[in-house]
Write a protein that holds these residues in place. Structure first.
Motif, PDB file in Angstrom:
ATOM      1  N   PRO B  87      -2.134  53.893 -10.140  1.00  0.00           N
ATOM      2  CA  PRO B  87      -0.777  54.175 -10.638  1.00  0.00           C
ATOM      3  C   PRO B  87      -0.413  55.653 -10.505  1.00  0.00           C
ATOM      4  N   ILE B  88       0.786  55.912  -9.987  1.00  0.00           N
ATOM      5  CA  ILE B  88       1.340  57.263  -9.977  1.00  0.00           C
ATOM      6  C   ILE B  88       2.818  57.134 -10.328  1.00  0.00           C
ATOM      7  N   TYR B  89       3.431  58.264 -10.682  1.00  0.00           N
ATOM      8  CA  TYR B  89       4.852  58.214 -11.030  1.00  0.00           C
ATOM      9  C   TYR B  89       5.656  57.998  -9.764  1.00  0.00           C
ATOM     10  N   ARG B  90       6.275  56.845  -9.661  1.00  0.00           N
ATOM     11  CA  ARG B  90       6.891  56.441  -8.401  1.00  0.00           C
ATOM     12  C   ARG B  90       8.196  57.159  -8.124  1.00  0.00           C
ATOM     13  N   ARG B  91       8.788  57.756  -9.161  1.00  0.00           N
ATOM     14  CA  ARG B  91      10.056  58.457  -8.910  1.00  0.00           C
ATOM     15  C   ARG B  91       9.812  59.897  -8.508  1.00  0.00           C
ATOM     16  N   PHE B  92       8.584  60.353  -8.657  1.00  0.00           N
ATOM     17  CA  PHE B  92       8.273  61.735  -8.299  1.00  0.00           C
ATOM     18  C   PHE B  92       8.149  61.864  -6.791  1.00  0.00           C
ATOM     19  N   ARG B  93       8.525  63.037  -6.292  1.00  0.00           N
ATOM     20  CA  ARG B  93       8.159  63.355  -4.916  1.00  0.00           C
ATOM     21  C   ARG B  93       6.677  63.725  -4.916  1.00  0.00           C
ATOM     22  N   GLU B  96       6.149  66.997  -6.369  1.00  0.00           N
ATOM     23  CA  GLU B  96       6.307  67.028  -7.830  1.00  0.00           C
ATOM     24  C   GLU B  96       5.065  66.484  -8.531  1.00  0.00           C
ATOM     25  N   LEU B  97       4.433  65.512  -7.880  1.00  0.00           N
ATOM     26  CA  LEU B  97       3.193  64.982  -8.439  1.00  0.00           C
ATOM     27  C   LEU B  97       2.117  66.069  -8.434  1.00  0.00           C
ATOM     28  N   HIS B  99       2.805  69.235  -8.616  1.00  0.00           N
ATOM     29  CA  HIS B  99       3.239  70.141  -9.688  1.00  0.00           C
ATOM     30  C   HIS B  99       2.723  69.632 -11.039  1.00  0.00           C
ATOM     31  N   LEU B 100       2.801  68.337 -11.226  1.00  0.00           N
ATOM     32  CA  LEU B 100       2.275  67.726 -12.449  1.00  0.00           C
ATOM     33  C   LEU B 100       0.791  68.049 -12.591  1.00  0.00           C
ATOM     34  N   ARG B 127       9.288  60.581  -1.745  1.00  0.00           N
ATOM     35  CA  ARG B 127       9.073  60.006  -3.077  1.00  0.00           C
ATOM     36  C   ARG B 127       7.860  59.082  -3.007  1.00  0.00           C
ATOM     37  N   LEU B 143      -4.857  63.756  -5.977  1.00  0.00           N
ATOM     38  CA  LEU B 143      -4.522  64.263  -7.308  1.00  0.00           C
ATOM     39  C   LEU B 143      -5.781  64.395  -8.163  1.00  0.00           C
TER      40      LEU B 143
END
Lengths: 324, 295
Positions: B87-93, B96-97, B99-100, B127, B143
């Motif tokens: 799972p990853i944040y799907r709305r992030f580029r 941006e991931l 950056h997270l 994205r 990541l």
């Protein structure tokens, strides 16, 4: 972490900004014109005698003004009480439910940030932005509705004052958050938010609000017109003006404070429950959803478990948190 | 070799059912450890307990000698974790991931992360929801690796990938492991795909550890015996008996010892070994071998 929370909920924040901008446009067009007309016709003095006296010129002026301008604000005032509920569905419900639904809680909780900080920052950022936006929104609404409302205690004025309106919005969002923690599905949480919000709001607004303080009684229409009659005025023929129980206008801010305190109290309670569930054993249930055999619908039987299991898991996790 | 992961009587109970119990493991640092078992065996539960996503109902976990893996930011920073279905944040580029990752992890290595993404040919501005499953898995791995963890835990990392993406993913993973010398624990329900990469094995079935040890040593200790189908020997070290028409195949833990007269011994493959233990877990026979195995 603040950046992460900001980025994650950017869409919601954008929606709020658009809503505020929309209100701004309404205020600059309709609102400004209405205030101009209100001042030009000198209705402020008129309104004060509107109920009590029978100055025909004044009544005509007020009627004409209301016919011209009151329609739009009144329409807004009738559906705006649902806005906090919508905020709960769109902002509150996905806040944690989406993390559980998409499995990203596992990503978030295995970064170099404790769960406590993660949750505190997420809630802090979202609730902070929501609070600021709703205060600004309420201030705009209060200014807009001011000329239309003769009574301070009318729902349009009371519901959208800068204290009570933001408090309802925070409550709506908190309902959504807790529903998201309990049901772990965005759609279910959003759907559950509706009845819960109504079940909390209706009794408060219509049951409690008239009773925050012991009402006064008067049979002088001039006095009652500066207040909120909390029972129906039935003027029988003949024997003059009946005696009426009412809340005087100068209790307005006191009532605002009381209702805000009630709403924020419930909000804090709901958030505290959500906090405990997430930090104490949230992961436990998420794990269960995952460990469930395929084919069985996840979540179908997990709701009753929520009520039963926290106690067993709590002592250990509480101790664990104290240590760090 | 020092231990990266130590569990003592670790258990997890969901209401009345134990998803995992009496789990005693000591897994060496620097090894690639395969956690193998059928679906629902307790693999995910074990991994989540190891990274602190769940609290144990019994027993304890320590990573590199430090108890309570999820308890502090420092402990969390030591472990890279990629959950099932990455799972990853799907709305992030993608950027941006990263950056997270940078803002949440003290030891974050931005160069490493960007280099890996670049090598994979994934545009940083894309994205993540638009990426293919294989690319998402790679981004999730990047990541986890850019945290510069000492221990990398991957839950079914290749289960949702097509065969080509599987191979690529494992290649990338192994290249990194060799470079960095980190400890890797990865789970799968398919031992064949891990055969080439792992040097330590843990078999879980039915919520219990059935077998754990160094792959070379385990393969050395076990033999497949073939002999007449009648009059089966029964004794310590018998793991599984497979009876054909005229012959019986027995997986036994006998090491270099000579088999009984009339029986032939041959070395065992990893998949065969795992299967024997899984079958034994499914139909346990009351033989003394259980005692033998629990050593």
């Amino acid at each position: 972490m603040i950046w992460v929370a900001w980025r994650q909920h950017r869409g919601e924040f954008l929606g709020m900004a658009i809503l505020l901008a929309g209100l701004g446009v309404l205020l600059l067009t309709h609102g400004v014109a209405m205030h101009d007309a209100f001042d030009r016709l000198g209705l402020r003095e008129c309104q004060l005698v509107f109920l009590a006296d029978t100055d025909q010129a004044c009544i005509d002026a007020v009627m004409a003004f209301e016919a011209d301008y009151a329609g739009l604000p009144q329409q807004f005032a009738s559906w705006l009480p649902f806005l906090p509920m919508v905020a709960g569905m769109l902002i509150g419900a996905p806040l944690l439910a989406r993390e559980f639904e998409q499995g990203t809680w596992q990503l978030a909780w295995t970064q170099g940030v404790t769960r406590t900080r993660w949750l505190a920052t997420k809630l802090g950022v979202v609730f902070g932005v929501v609070l600021v936006a709703s205060v600004v929104f309420a201030a705009g609404l209060s200014w807009w509705f001011e000329p239309v409302d003769i009574q301070r205690f009318s729902p349009a004025t009371f519901n959208h004052a800068v204290l009570v309106f933001p408090a309802y919005v925070l409550l709506g969002v908190a309902i959504g958050v807790l529903a998201g923690v309990l049901f772990r599905r965005v759609l279910v949480a959003a759907a559950v938010t509706i009845p819960v919000y109504l079940a909390l709001r209706l009794p408060i607004e219509f049951g409690l609000r008239p009773r925050y303080r012991e009402p006064l009684t008067s049979d002088d229409p001039a006095v009652i017109s500066h207040g909120w009659p909390i029972e129906d005025l039935t003027i029988g023929p003949g024997d003059g003006f009946p005696s009426v129980r009412y809340q005087p206008d100068d209790r307005f801010w006191q009532f605002q404070l009381i209702e805000t305190a009630i709403l924020l109290g419930i909000t804090v309670l709901l958030l505290a429950i959500a906090w405990r569930l997430v930090l104490g054993r949230g992961a436990v249930r998420a794990g269960r959803l995952q460990a469930r055999a395929p084919g069985r619908r996840p979540g179908a039987r997990s709701a009753p478990a929520a009520a039963v299991r926290p106690r067993a898991a709590r002592p250990r996790t509480a101790a664990g948190r104290r240590r760090d | 070799m020092s231990a990266a992961i130590v569990t003592r009587e670790l258990g997890k109970r969901y209401r009345s059912r134990w998803a995992l119990r009496d789990c005693d493991l000591e897994l060496p640092a620097g090894a690639v450890i395969a956690l193998v078992g059928p679906n629902g065996a307790g693999k995910t539960t074990l991994l989540q307990l190891l990274v602190g996503l769940q609290q144990p109902s019994a027993g304890s976990v320590s990573l590199f000698g430090r108890p309570e893996p999820g308890g502090s930011a420092q402990a969390l920073a030591q472990v890279g974790y990629v959950a099932q279905d990455h799972p990853i944040y799907r709305r992030f580029r993608v950027s941006e991931l990263l950056h997270l990752g940078r803002s949440l992890n003290p030891g974050w290595d931005q160069d490493l992360a960007e280099r890996r993404i670049e090598e994979l040919g994934i545009p940083l501005r894309q994205r993540t929801g638009r990426l293919s499953g294989g690319q998402q898995a790679q981004v999730a791995l990047a990541l986890a690796l850019a945290k510069r963890p000492k221990l990398l835990i991957l839950d079914e990392p290749v289960a949702s990938l097509d065969p080509l993406a599987r191979r690529e993913f494992l290649q990338v993973l192994m290249a990194t492991v060799v470079d960095e010398g980190l400890t890797v624990l990865l789970s799968s329900h398919n031992v064949a795909e891990l055969e080439r990469v792992c040097d330590h094995l843990v078999v879980v079935a039915d919520g219990r550890v059935q077998l754990a040890g160094d792959v070379e040593a385990l393969l050395g200790e076990h033999r497949v015996l073939t002999g007449p189908s009648g009059g089966l020997p029964d004794g310590p070290g018998m793991i599984h008996v497979d009876r054909a028409d005229r012959h019986a195949h027995i997986v036994a833990r006998i090491g270099d010892a000579e088999p009984m007269p009339g029986w032939a011994a041959r070395p065992i493959g990893l998949e065969e070994l795992v299967l024997a233990y899984l079958r034994q877990a499914r139909d346990p026979r009351p033989v003394p071998s259980e005692l033998e195995l629990s050593k």
